[in-house]
Design a protein around this motif. Structure first.
Motif, PDB file in Angstrom:
ATOM      1  N   LEU B 133       0.810  -1.222   0.000  1.00 24.60           N
ATOM      2  CA  LEU B 133       0.000   0.000   0.000  1.00 24.60           C
ATOM      3  C   LEU B 133       0.843   1.273   0.000  1.00 24.60           C
ATOM      4  O   LEU B 133       0.476   2.264  -0.642  1.00 24.60           O
ATOM      5  CB  LEU B 133      -0.942   0.006   1.212  1.00 24.60           C
ATOM      6  N   PRO B 142      -5.691   0.080  -2.486  1.00 27.00           N
ATOM      7  CA  PRO B 142      -6.936  -0.623  -2.134  1.00 27.00           C
ATOM      8  C   PRO B 142      -7.450  -1.513  -3.265  1.00 27.00           C
ATOM      9  O   PRO B 142      -8.050  -2.563  -3.014  1.00 27.00           O
ATOM     10  CB  PRO B 142      -7.900   0.524  -1.826  1.00 27.00           C
ATOM     11  N   THR B 158      -0.671  -5.111   4.784  1.00 24.58           N
ATOM     12  CA  THR B 158      -0.583  -3.826   4.089  1.00 24.58           C
ATOM     13  C   THR B 158       0.732  -3.620   3.327  1.00 24.58           C
ATOM     14  O   THR B 158       0.728  -3.154   2.198  1.00 24.58           O
ATOM     15  CB  THR B 158      -0.773  -2.665   5.087  1.00 24.58           C
ATOM     16  N   GLN B 170      -3.882   4.216   5.338  1.00 25.27           N
ATOM     17  CA  GLN B 170      -3.834   3.037   4.448  1.00 25.27           C
ATOM     18  C   GLN B 170      -4.827   1.969   4.934  1.00 25.27           C
ATOM     19  O   GLN B 170      -5.576   1.387   4.148  1.00 25.27           O
ATOM     20  CB  GLN B 170      -2.439   2.420   4.443  1.00 25.27           C
ATOM     21  N   ALA B 173      -8.412   2.945   4.299  1.00 22.39           N
ATOM     22  CA  ALA B 173      -8.776   2.893   2.875  1.00 22.39           C
ATOM     23  C   ALA B 173      -9.033   1.454   2.429  1.00 22.39           C
ATOM     24  O   ALA B 173      -9.989   1.183   1.680  1.00 22.39           O
ATOM     25  CB  ALA B 173      -7.664   3.515   2.033  1.00 22.39           C
ATOM     26  N   VAL B 174      -8.216   0.529   2.887  1.00 21.25           N
ATOM     27  CA  VAL B 174      -8.439  -0.873   2.514  1.00 21.25           C
ATOM     28  C   VAL B 174      -9.710  -1.396   3.180  1.00 21.25           C
ATOM     29  O   VAL B 174     -10.505  -2.099   2.555  1.00 21.25           O
ATOM     30  CB  VAL B 174      -7.223  -1.744   2.899  1.00 21.25           C
ATOM     31  N   ARG B 177     -12.601  -0.418   1.274  1.00 17.09           N
ATOM     32  CA  ARG B 177     -12.706  -1.073  -0.038  1.00 17.09           C
ATOM     33  C   ARG B 177     -13.137  -2.528   0.062  1.00 17.09           C
ATOM     34  O   ARG B 177     -13.905  -3.003  -0.786  1.00 17.09           O
ATOM     35  CB  ARG B 177     -11.355  -0.974  -0.769  1.00 17.09           C
TER      36      ARG B 177
END
Lengths: 234, 220
Positions: B133, B142, B158, B170, B173-174, B177
């Motif tokens: 990431l 993501p 990550t 990070q 955001a993942v 998603r």
């Protein structure tokens, strides 16, 4: 003494080992590098197939790294990776030894893993063995270098130059030390933090027969500028 | 004033290799320190799986073999050879670094396809995928995580060891998603358990902390 630009370029492995370099970036890197006549272009394994069609017919050789950057693989896995790369058409392999085993002077392990890779990297392909001098003691540099030689290394290479490890750059003293321990027929590739013509000349004066650099083009251009400023100077 | 972040529990932490060129003795010392901390899992480079397996034994700590890490630059065939050997040596799980070059080249589909043989190989065991990431950024990162789930990953990580520092942004955001059900381990550059709280708060299920937090060593 380096007398000609061809001689200079012939010493350099022009290198791109950037994590995540894109295929487009590697294509541009190869296309820009080939006209300089470097000895080899050195890349990560996953980008070899991008470079091969660009280098087809050019005199520049293709080198790829094995077990890069940590060297923490079993010998048979290193041999498998090297064999795959040779099957793809790579001319030279730069393998990393198991640096932990090297630090504890497990020389039989080092010799065995180099020999395992040597068996699949048959001449005229070249085998370069990276011993990560910055994490070794002075005594170990010679011992590990000789073990690599005994395993079949054509050249012993000073360092991965992998910045996130936070290790120091290769020095001319590293090269001198290695030169004093290895047989004269074994080459030495100096790599790790070599960014200028002056540094390269220092490595060659200390006994390096090859230099790995990500700034090979800038080094050759520096040589051209020096010649333009003083044509009598080599 | 923001609410204080609760300290992480041992079972929310994993060991993540951060020693440069460790010897067997140093590895043994680090792994014993990790065991004492009650961690959930211990990631090791592939050549070190036999030692980790011997030291950990059949305990609750999972031995996770890193594959193609940190760079994600091995060919698919070499990754398979590395993973097969690690499983034969006693690894409980695989943590495979996705090929970030393919992702950055606009070929996420090929990067995902490259994970499928490893998914098959790891049948019945956790397949983790390291998503890079920090390198790929908030757009591609993501998306690569979602691709890894499509390939059958059980766990997302990550960042690889040595390259890329995880941030709460990070992780968040993942998490946005891939949704709440996916197991997400925050990894990369976490040097002490004290840094784990904000990452857990951002949505990580666990945090991978560098070994040296548990077993410091003097570099030569």
């Amino acid at each position: 003494m380096i007398d000609t630009e061809e001689e200079l370029a012939g010493l350099i492995d022009q290198t791109n080992l950037e994590m995540g370099a894109s295929e487009q970036e590697i294509t541009a890197f190869c296309e820009r590098s080939v006209p300089f006549g470097f000895r080899a272009l050195c890349l990560l394994p996953n980008l070899v197939e991008v470079a091969l069609p660009i280098l087809g017919g050019a005199s520049v050789r293709l080198a790829a790294c094995v077990s890069f950057p940590l060297g923490l693989d079993r010998p048979e896995v290193k041999a498998h990776e090297a064999g795959e790369l040779c099957d793809l058409g790579v001319d030279e392999i730069d393998m990393v030894v198991h640096t932990g085993r090297a630090r504890e002077a497990d020389l039989r392990w080092v010799e065995r893993e180099v020999a395992a890779v040597r068996r699949v990297v048959a001449p005229p392909r070249l085998l370069k063995v990276i011993i990560e001098i910055p994490v070794l003691t002075v005594e170990l540099v010679g011992m590990v270098g000789i073990a690599a030689e005994a395993g079949g290394a054509d050249l012993v290479k000073t360092s991965t130059g992998y910045k996130p490890l936070g290790i120091r750059a290769t020095s001319a003293e590293d090269v001198r030390l290695l030169r004093s321990r290895l047989s004269p027929s074994t080459g030495i590739k100096a790599a790790g933090g070599i960014r200028t013509l002056e540094q390269l000349e220092g490595m060659v004066a200390a006994g390096a027969t090859r230099v790995g650099a990500s700034r090979g083009i800038e080094i050759v251009e520096e040589w051209r500028s020096r010649r333009a400023g003083d044509p009598s100077r080599p | 004033m923001p609410a204080p972040v609760a300290p992480a529990r041992g079972d929310q932490l994993e060991g993540w290799p951060d020693l440069v060129a460790p010897t067997g003795t140093e590895l043994s010392s680090a792994i014993r320190g990790l065991e004492g901390a009650g961690l959930a899992a211990l990631a090791v480079d592939p050549a070190e799986v036999p030692l980790a397996r011997d030291l950990v034994g059949p305990s609750a700590i999972a031995v996770v073999a890193l594959v193609a890490a940190p760079l994600g630059a091995m060919t698919v065939g070499a990754r398979l050879a590395q993973a097969e050997r690690a499983l034969a040596d006693g690894a409980d799980e695989l943590a495979v670094a996705m090929d970030p070059s393919l992702v950055r080249s606009g070929q996420l589909g090929r990067a995902v396809e490259g994970l499928i043989p490893l998914r098959r190989l790891a049948a019945g065991r956790n397949l983790r995928v390291i998503c890079h990431l920090a390198l790929l950024g908030p757009g591609l990162g993501p998306e690569s995580a979602a691709g890894a789930i499509d390939a059958g990953a059980d766990v997302l990580m990550t960042n690889p060891h040595f390259d890329g520092v995880v941030t709460p942004e990070q992780v968040a955001a993942v998490r946005r998603r891939v949704g709440p059900a996916v197991v997400l381990v925050a990894s990369g550059g976490v040097t002490t358990p004290a840094l784990a709280g904000p990452l857990l708060l951002a949505g990580a299920n666990r945090v991978a902390v560098g070994w040296s937090a548990f077993a410091p060593r003097v570099h030569p």
